[in-house]
Motif scaffolding. Structure first.
Motif, PDB file in Angstrom:
ATOM      1  N   ALA A 311       1.230  -1.444  -0.133  1.00 37.54           N
ATOM      2  CA  ALA A 311      -0.120  -0.225   0.068  1.00 37.54           C
ATOM      3  C   ALA A 311       0.439   1.396   0.196  1.00 37.54           C
ATOM      4  O   ALA A 311       0.268   2.325  -1.173  1.00 37.54           O
ATOM      5  CB  ALA A 311      -1.246  -0.299   1.398  1.00 37.54           C
ATOM      6  N   ALA A 312       1.592   1.260   0.768  1.00 37.27           N
ATOM      7  CA  ALA A 312       2.590   2.152   0.710  1.00 37.27           C
ATOM      8  C   ALA A 312       3.404   2.456  -1.003  1.00 37.27           C
ATOM      9  O   ALA A 312       3.747   4.060  -1.472  1.00 37.27           O
ATOM     10  CB  ALA A 312       3.512   1.937   1.674  1.00 37.27           C
ATOM     11  N   ARG A 313       4.211   1.511  -1.300  1.00 36.93           N
ATOM     12  CA  ARG A 313       4.321   1.683  -2.191  1.00 36.93           C
ATOM     13  C   ARG A 313       3.902   2.123  -3.521  1.00 36.93           C
ATOM     14  O   ARG A 313       3.735   3.332  -4.588  1.00 36.93           O
ATOM     15  CB  ARG A 313       5.255   0.497  -2.810  1.00 36.93           C
ATOM     16  CG  ARG A 313       5.844   0.220  -4.344  1.00 36.93           C
ATOM     17  CD  ARG A 313       6.561  -1.222  -4.622  1.00 36.93           C
ATOM     18  NE  ARG A 313       6.078  -2.467  -4.497  1.00 36.93           N
ATOM     19  CZ  ARG A 313       5.487  -3.071  -3.575  1.00 36.93           C
ATOM     20  NH1 ARG A 313       6.524  -3.050  -2.358  1.00 36.93           N
ATOM     21  NH2 ARG A 313       4.688  -4.561  -3.922  1.00 36.93           N
ATOM     22  N   TYR A 314       2.622   1.887  -3.122  1.00 40.72           N
ATOM     23  CA  TYR A 314       1.589   2.712  -4.665  1.00 40.72           C
ATOM     24  C   TYR A 314       1.192   3.741  -4.019  1.00 40.72           C
ATOM     25  O   TYR A 314       0.913   4.202  -5.369  1.00 40.72           O
ATOM     26  CB  TYR A 314       0.147   1.323  -4.646  1.00 40.72           C
ATOM     27  CG  TYR A 314       0.329   0.152  -5.122  1.00 40.72           C
ATOM     28  CD1 TYR A 314       1.496  -0.342  -5.565  1.00 40.72           C
ATOM     29  CD2 TYR A 314      -0.695  -0.523  -4.654  1.00 40.72           C
ATOM     30  CE1 TYR A 314       1.677  -1.201  -6.353  1.00 40.72           C
ATOM     31  CE2 TYR A 314      -0.522  -2.057  -5.251  1.00 40.72           C
ATOM     32  CZ  TYR A 314       0.145  -2.397  -6.241  1.00 40.72           C
ATOM     33  OH  TYR A 314       0.692  -3.757  -6.613  1.00 40.72           O
ATOM     34  N   ALA A 315       1.095   4.292  -2.901  1.00 45.35           N
ATOM     35  CA  ALA A 315       0.921   5.512  -2.413  1.00 45.35           C
ATOM     36  C   ALA A 315       2.050   6.370  -2.797  1.00 45.35           C
ATOM     37  O   ALA A 315       2.076   7.405  -3.543  1.00 45.35           O
ATOM     38  CB  ALA A 315       0.750   5.961  -1.087  1.00 45.35           C
ATOM     39  N   GLN A 323       4.016  11.080   2.330  1.00 44.43           N
ATOM     40  CA  GLN A 323       3.548  11.695   3.147  1.00 44.43           C
ATOM     41  C   GLN A 323       2.635   9.940   3.808  1.00 44.43           C
ATOM     42  O   GLN A 323       2.720   9.663   4.898  1.00 44.43           O
ATOM     43  CB  GLN A 323       2.719  13.176   3.336  1.00 44.43           C
ATOM     44  CG  GLN A 323       2.187  13.076   4.957  1.00 44.43           C
ATOM     45  CD  GLN A 323       3.976  13.239   5.658  1.00 44.43           C
ATOM     46  OE1 GLN A 323       4.591  14.016   5.171  1.00 44.43           O
ATOM     47  NE2 GLN A 323       3.614  12.427   6.666  1.00 44.43           N
ATOM     48  N   GLN A 324       1.545  10.134   3.116  1.00 46.48           N
ATOM     49  CA  GLN A 324       0.601   8.918   3.224  1.00 46.48           C
ATOM     50  C   GLN A 324       1.659   7.303   2.986  1.00 46.48           C
ATOM     51  O   GLN A 324       1.344   6.867   3.875  1.00 46.48           O
ATOM     52  CB  GLN A 324      -0.548   8.179   2.802  1.00 46.48           C
ATOM     53  CG  GLN A 324      -1.367   7.455   2.346  1.00 46.48           C
ATOM     54  CD  GLN A 324      -2.325   6.448   1.671  1.00 46.48           C
ATOM     55  OE1 GLN A 324      -1.820   7.055   0.782  1.00 46.48           O
ATOM     56  NE2 GLN A 324      -3.310   5.979   1.824  1.00 46.48           N
ATOM     57  N   ALA A 325       3.024   7.694   3.000  1.00 46.78           N
ATOM     58  CA  ALA A 325       3.236   6.276   2.644  1.00 46.78           C
ATOM     59  C   ALA A 325       4.310   5.996   3.449  1.00 46.78           C
ATOM     60  O   ALA A 325       4.628   4.803   4.623  1.00 46.78           O
ATOM     61  CB  ALA A 325       4.317   5.981   0.742  1.00 46.78           C
ATOM     62  N   ARG A 326       5.335   7.325   3.827  1.00 51.47           N
ATOM     63  CA  ARG A 326       5.499   7.480   5.561  1.00 51.47           C
ATOM     64  C   ARG A 326       4.976   7.364   6.153  1.00 51.47           C
ATOM     65  O   ARG A 326       5.315   5.932   7.470  1.00 51.47           O
ATOM     66  CB  ARG A 326       6.681   9.014   5.855  1.00 51.47           C
ATOM     67  CG  ARG A 326       7.526   8.894   4.536  1.00 51.47           C
ATOM     68  CD  ARG A 326       9.108  10.331   5.117  1.00 51.47           C
ATOM     69  NE  ARG A 326       7.127  11.686   5.376  1.00 51.47           N
ATOM     70  CZ  ARG A 326       7.527  12.519   3.741  1.00 51.47           C
ATOM     71  NH1 ARG A 326       7.807  12.112   2.460  1.00 51.47           N
ATOM     72  NH2 ARG A 326       6.458  13.731   3.991  1.00 51.47           N
ATOM     73  N   GLU A 327       3.642   7.715   7.073  1.00 49.12           N
ATOM     74  CA  GLU A 327       2.650   7.218   7.413  1.00 49.12           C
ATOM     75  C   GLU A 327       2.813   6.124   7.618  1.00 49.12           C
ATOM     76  O   GLU A 327       2.455   4.893   9.021  1.00 49.12           O
ATOM     77  CB  GLU A 327       1.845   7.965   7.806  1.00 49.12           C
ATOM     78  CG  GLU A 327       1.558   9.910   7.861  1.00 49.12           C
ATOM     79  CD  GLU A 327       0.635  10.264   7.980  1.00 49.12           C
ATOM     80  OE1 GLU A 327      -0.610   9.489   7.213  1.00 49.12           O
ATOM     81  OE2 GLU A 327       0.619  11.727   7.242  1.00 49.12           O
TER      82      GLU A 327
END
Length: 410
Positions: A311-315, A323-327
């Motif tokens: 999910a982080a990679r896609y974000a 920022q969403q990926a870091r969170e």
């Protein structure tokens, strides 16, 4: 015998005539004793006959027991009874005789009896099925189809008729190469018994053979609505979605997967399927949302961590939301996540965060993985003029992965 001949003689003399038998309190006289004198000699002879001349069971009960001889007697009797009967009774008796003939290895006689049973009553389900069995063994497929058609018109229950029609459809499809007739028979089976999954699967196969994937999936989806069992419903919907997904029909596949998710919101398989279709159709936001919903259903562990990393990679890469990926990755300090954090920080131009992620990645790794982290760290410092620290990082990288040529070149 001695007791009857001698010791009991006096007793028999005392009651020599029926008139000497007293009347019971109810006033009834034994009628049997009122018609003929009962003498001692006759009684003794009767007793002697009972004891001395008892026959062996096989002599007067030839149909009792086991063995070929008894079975032959039974078969002959059944056939004889059939000769004096008619209609369904005659048919069933002949079928019973034929079944015994089969067990005795008398195939020719058994076949003849089966044929006579069918002739006796062509509407008797047992006789029709046995006739069908004969022609199936002989692989006379057109005749088998004809008998299945006859059987489907008999007075059977809905489920039995549906099974007969499904067998007819499969025969027409596989042996007679007639998909149109097969589809017609399978559709009739579903009309009679909508829960007949085998008929739905046959229609699905026929439609797929003609490249009608939407209609094939619809056959499975329509059958799902007639089931109460959640596992059966999920299996049908999942298979329908999988077929559409294989042919690149992402939006149609999503509809089946969503119907499945309404039945079981905690199904990880369906969530993965929803995420795949959303990603393939270009709906990145929906894909990330499904992945995050899936992560909430799982306990902490490697699978949940991998889902969050995806999910982080896609974000980061597809939705341009670093920022969403870091969170999403901030609570995970596994080497793959630390590597992903470094990539995100590098893409955002945040050098301090980038170097911190690389150091953490190197500390958490070993072997070539550690060498790669130290190599990136050294290269960044070299690019920024920090030659002394770069040399230290590269020395450590070479020690961790001496076989990596890229470290030696650097």
């Amino acid at each position: 015998e001695a007791g009857i001949d001698a010791a009991s003689e006096v007793e028999y003399k005392e009651v020599s005539r029926p008139s000497e038998v007293p009347i019971s309190s109810s006033g009834l006289l034994t009628m049997t004793l009122s018609r003929a004198p009962f003498t001692i000699d006759e009684g003794a002879k009767t007793a002697r006959r009972t004891i001395r001349h008892r026959l062996a069971p096989g002599d007067h009960t030839p149909l009792v027991g086991n063995g070929p001889e008894v079975d032959r007697e039974r078969m002959d009797l059944l056939e004889h009874l059939a000769e004096n009967s008619g209609g369904s009774v005659r048919s069933r008796l002949l079928v019973a005789a034929a079944e015994i003939g089969e067990t005795l290895g008398q195939e020719e006689r058994a076949n003849e009896l089966y044929a006579r049973a069918y002739q006796a009553d062509t509407t008797d389900p047992v006789a029709v099925r046995e006739a069908r069995k004969r022609v199936m063994l002989a692989e006379q497929w057109p005749k088998v189809a004809e008998l299945l058609q006859v059987e489907s018109g008999l007075a059977l229950g809905a489920e039995e008729r549906a099974l007969v029609l499904t067998a007819l459809a499969e025969l027409q499809l596989r042996e007679l190469k007639d998909p149109d007739s097969a589809r017609q028979a399978a559709a009739e089976a579903l009309r009679i018994h909508p829960r007949c999954v085998s008929a739905a699967i046959l229609i699905c196969e026929i439609e797929l053979n003609q490249d009608r994937v939407v209609e094939a999936a619809a056959a499975l989806g329509n059958a799902e609505g007639h089931w109460q069992d959640s596992h059966a419903r999920l299996a049908l919907l999942f298979e329908a979605g999988r077929l559409l997904e294989q042919y690149g029909r992402w939006s149609e596949a999503l509809e089946f997967y969503r119907r499945g998710a309404e039945i079981d919101a905690r199904s990880i398989y369906l969530r993965f399927a929803l995420a795949r279709c959303a990603r393939a159709s270009g709906d990145v936001d929906a894909c990330i949302r499904v992945l995050l919903e899936m992560s909430e259903l799982l306990d902490p562990g490697p699978i949940r961590a991998e889902i969050l990393r995806t999910a982080a990679r896609y974000a980061h890469l597809l939705a341009d939301r670093p920022q969403q990926a870091r969170e999403l990755l901030q609570e995970d300090d596994s080497p793959p996540v630390l590597r992903a954090r470094a990539r995100i920080a590098e893409a955002n131009g945040n050098r301090e965060e980038y170097l911190s992620a690389l150091r953490s990645w190197a500390e958490k790794s070993e072997g070539e993985e550690r060498a790669l982290a130290l190599f990136e760290l050294g290269r960044n410092r070299f690019d920024n003029g920090e030659l002394e620290q770069a040399a230290k990082d590269l020395d450590q990288a070479q020690a961790a992965g001496a076989s990596l040529e890229i470290v030696t070149v650097m």
